[in-house]
Design a protein around this motif. Structure first.
Motif, PDB file in Angstrom:
ATOM      1  N   CYS A   1      38.211  32.264  50.573  1.00  0.00           N
ATOM      2  CA  CYS A   1      37.754  31.797  51.884  1.00  0.00           C
ATOM      3  C   CYS A   1      36.227  31.780  51.849  1.00  0.00           C
ATOM      4  N   TRP A   2      35.574  31.438  52.975  1.00  0.00           N
ATOM      5  CA  TRP A   2      34.111  31.336  52.902  1.00  0.00           C
ATOM      6  C   TRP A   2      33.470  32.696  52.691  1.00  0.00           C
ATOM      7  N   LYS A   3      34.123  33.751  53.145  1.00  0.00           N
ATOM      8  CA  LYS A   3      33.651  35.102  52.834  1.00  0.00           C
ATOM      9  C   LYS A   3      34.288  35.509  51.503  1.00  0.00           C
ATOM     10  N   ASP A   4      33.655  35.086  50.420  1.00  0.00           N
ATOM     11  CA  ASP A   4      34.320  35.180  49.124  1.00  0.00           C
ATOM     12  C   ASP A   4      33.883  36.371  48.280  1.00  0.00           C
ATOM     13  N   SER A   5      33.143  37.333  48.857  1.00  0.00           N
ATOM     14  CA  SER A   5      32.847  38.554  48.107  1.00  0.00           C
ATOM     15  C   SER A   5      34.089  39.448  48.085  1.00  0.00           C
ATOM     16  N   GLU A   6      34.134  40.363  47.132  1.00  0.00           N
ATOM     17  CA  GLU A   6      35.381  41.085  46.876  1.00  0.00           C
ATOM     18  C   GLU A   6      35.785  42.042  47.988  1.00  0.00           C
ATOM     19  N   ASP A   7      34.834  42.512  48.812  1.00  0.00           N
ATOM     20  CA  ASP A   7      35.157  43.475  49.864  1.00  0.00           C
ATOM     21  C   ASP A   7      35.166  42.859  51.252  1.00  0.00           C
ATOM     22  N   SER A   8      35.185  41.546  51.352  1.00  0.00           N
ATOM     23  CA  SER A   8      35.012  40.893  52.649  1.00  0.00           C
ATOM     24  C   SER A   8      36.263  40.921  53.520  1.00  0.00           C
TER      25      SER A   8
ATOM     26  N   ARG B   1      40.627  49.810  53.846  1.00  0.00           N
ATOM     27  CA  ARG B   1      41.479  49.454  52.723  1.00  0.00           C
ATOM     28  C   ARG B   1      41.463  47.940  52.500  1.00  0.00           C
ATOM     29  N   LEU B   2      41.650  47.551  51.246  1.00  0.00           N
ATOM     30  CA  LEU B   2      41.717  46.138  50.899  1.00  0.00           C
ATOM     31  C   LEU B   2      43.174  45.726  50.770  1.00  0.00           C
TER      32      LEU B   2
END
Length: 685
Positions: free
Chosen positions: A413-420, A427-428
């Motif tokens: 998605c547009w927030k494409d960093s791993e913790d977004s 939690r992820l």
């Protein structure tokens, strides 16, 4: 020790980043050097006079493609007059050119040794971003009369840097040396040209007519920029910050235009300096959506170029699927040797529905039915992708899970960093994931696609089907994503269909797409302009009470101007004009702190705490969709909407803005003017 201040000039995907004296040395703050096509062709460029480094008296940038450095050798002092001064005039026009002018302020002749130390490491942009990567090829250095040539080769991958001088120089493998004498009150000048070669080529004979080349090319660049600015609507307004941000955005979008290999010479906006100076499907589409009323031709070329690179097969390494719109194209060494998949990479789940949205929006403004008919095949493929490869769980939502498990993007998605994408407790979630805003895009794409199908492609049955599917998706979405106890939509669904319950800015995109039920819009708006999300400068990407909230975290608490422009658009769509004006005014107030150039992102600290927006340390600037933000804000504030062959104007301005006149707005109506004046209506927060 603080990093030195850095400045940059650019032209398309060619750019130079240096210090305030014009020298290029390693920096931990930003990739310094001269870059083109994802490769650093110059990694060192240091000037000395009689062995002394030069220091800046002042620096200016008359155009986005040029800079001037006014310098003296040694450190300037109040007690001794400078006997020598110099000007470095630098441009990127086809090639990187520097004109060096040295002045003698003595009453007697002066002898000087001018030295330019040069290095070329041919580093891939990814190797600079990832310090563990190194170049694997070999560099050969060749010297000739007034010419220094660096050749880099790794198997069939070849890059070359050629430095040529208009004045006689002693050339060695590490640079050029000039031994000169300047008469009293006189000056000496040399033109130094850096030419980059992407593939092996014959000798170019660059010593000839360097002065004419740069002069003529500069005239062409200046006239092209003048035409670019003239073709856009003219803004007259009481707000200096808004006017400056608008003009700056226009110029930066001109600077970011470049011709990708797949573009047939047509130009598309690169995403942003320094890391993303290439084609980005999502970024280009959203930039065009922001700017259709101002620069419609940019949308036309973007739609065509993205159509030519649309996915046509299954390729796990590149995350490619039939119908999928490309995410990113890279030209550097790591892409060429498939050390990362971005030669042509398709790792975004949102660019494909956004493509259909842009095609419809472009036609609504311009009436260009010919392009809509020409792109029917590609648009149908994009719509089909939504229901097939996008719908991997078979429930009607667009989900994403990378095919390339080695080094593909996890979040697409547009927030494409791993913790977004996280739950409230930090939690992820596992994969696949279905983020909320992409479902809104899919809903909008189906409705807009139905209009295109019915009006231009002559397939009413398919149009009816798309509208039915959109209605089902909206009802399903409002059932599955709505968190009734919290009054907002979940950021995403996890692989089990459970809500990822974080409060995020993504809910503002849902207003833009129209997927929000009317009776829930007020609750969503209250969150967007409430204290958890709204900083006073803009809407944060993540609420302040979320476990992963970080005001200087890339997607977990910063303020993104583009994100806020889309949110303001959504607020206006649902009738919340005062709230849209509040968000718009926050960004307009922030712009002067960045000299009118809104960056990719800035910190999410509360406005009352910091009194000014705090820069995000590695933000791209200029960045395409940040450059387009002032234009979309103007559309929102003036209430500009195409309706048939007419332009609707319904202004709602915050009290601070005064009067706005936007003149010569292009569209299917020809050219129209729009006017607005502030009222005293304010949004209470």
């Amino acid at each position: 020790m603080d990093e030195p201040a850095l400045i940059s000039i650019l032209n398309g995907n060619s750019f130079v980043v240096c210090d305030l004296a014009g020298d290029i040395e390693p920096s931990d703050q930003m990739p310094t050097g001269a870059f083109e096509m994802d490769t650093r062709f110059i990694s060192g460029w240091v000037l000395t006079i009689n062995g002394e480094r030069v220091h800046a008296l002042s620096t200016e940038q008359p155009q986005y493609f040029e800079s001037r450095f006014f310098l003296v050798p040694g450190k300037p002092t109040h007690y001794l007059d400078a006997k020598v001064s110099l000007i470095r005039h630098r441009e990127i026009i086809g090639s990187f050119a520097e004109r060096l002018t040295v002045f003698n302020h003595e009453t007697a002749p002066i002898d000087l040794v001018i030295r330019l130390d040069v290095a070329a490491d041919f580093a891939d942009i990814f190797s600079i971003k990832d310090s563990n990567r190194e170049t694997c090829g070999e560099t050969e250095i060749l010297t000739d009369k007034n010419e220094l040539r660096f050749n880099y080769r790794r198997e069939n991958f070849s890059r070359e840097t050629v430095i040529t001088s208009s004045q006689p120089a002693a050339v060695d493998p590490h640079g050029l040396t000039y031994q000169i004498r300047i008469d009293p009150g006189g000056s000496w000048e040399a033109q130094i040209l850096v030419t980059t070669v992407v593939h092996p080529s014959p000798q170019l004979g660059l010593e000839v007519s360097l002065q004419d080349y740069v002069r003529n090319a500069r005239a062409d660049m200046t006239s092209a920029l003048d035409r670019w600015v003239r073709q856009a609507p003219r803004l007259v307004c009481d707000s200096g910050p808004l006017h400056h941000a608008y003009q700056r955005g226009l110029v930066d979008l001109a600077a970011l235009q470049y011709a990708p290999v797949v573009g047939g010479g047509r130009r598309i906006p690169a995403a942003g300096l320094p890391w993303f100076m290439t084609t980005f499907g999502r970024d280009s589409i959203l930039t065009c959506l922001q700017t259709v009323p101002f620069l419609p031709e940019m949308s036309a070329t973007t739609l065509q170029i993205l159509a030519w690179s649309q996915g046509g097969r299954l390729d796990d390494f590149r995350d490619e699927e039939p119908g999928k719109i490309i995410h990113e194209i890279r030209y550097g060494e790591s892409a060429g040797f498939e050390e990362q998949p971005h030669t042509a990479y398709y790792g975004s789940a949102d660019a494909t529905p956004l493509y259909v949205i842009l095609l419809d929006e472009y036609e609504r403004w311009t009436g260009d039915s010919e392009l809509v008919r020409r792109l029917e095949f590609e648009a149908r493929l994009a719509l089909e992708w939504i229901d097939t490869y996008g719908n991997i769980m078979g429930d009607g939502y667009i989900w994403y899970q990378r095919r390339n498990t080695r080094n593909g993007l996890e979040n697409q998605c547009w927030k494409d960093s791993e913790d977004s994408i996280s739950y409230r407790d930090g939690r992820l979630p596992g994969f696949p994931r279905a983020t909320c805003e992409i479902q809104g895009y899919a809903y909008d794409a189906k409705l807009r696609g139905a209009r295109l199908v019915r009006e231009f492609w002559g397939d009413p049955d398919y149009a009816d089907r798309l509208e039915r599917e959109a209605a089902v998706l909206k009802a399903q979405f409002n059932r599955d994503f709505w968190l009734s106890e919290r009054g907002y939509y979940a950021l995403a669904l996890d692989r089990d269909g459970g809500p990822v319950d974080t409060l995020s800015s993504n809910i503002g995109h849902l207003l833009w797409s129209g997927i929000v039920d009317e009776d829930r819009a007020r609750a969503v708006v209250d969150h967007l302009v409430g204290p958890e999300l709204f900083s006073g400068w803009g809407v944060r990407t993540l609420g302040t009470r979320e476990r992963r909230y970080n005001p200087v975290g890339y997607h977990v608490g910063t303020v993104w101007p583009f994100d806020n422009s889309v949110i303001a658009w959504g607020l206006r769509r649902y009738g919340f004009a005062a709230e849209a004006a509040l968000v718009s005014q926050g960004l307009i107030d922030a712009a002067p702190f960045f000299d009118g150039r809104l960056p990719e992102a800035f910190a999410g600290f509360d406005r009352q705490v910091t009194q000014q927006p705090v820069p995000y340390p590695t933000a791209c600037s200029p960045q395409a969709w940040s450059s387009g933000t002032p234009m979309l804000l103007l559309r929102v504030l003036l209430g500009l909407e195409p309706r048939g062959g007419d332009l609707i104007v319904d202004p709602s301005l915050p009290a601070e803005l005064g009067r706005i006149e936007l003149l010569d707005i292009p569209g299917r109506w020809g050219r129209r003017d729009a006017f607005g004046r502030s009222t005293n209506e304010r949004c209470s927060t």
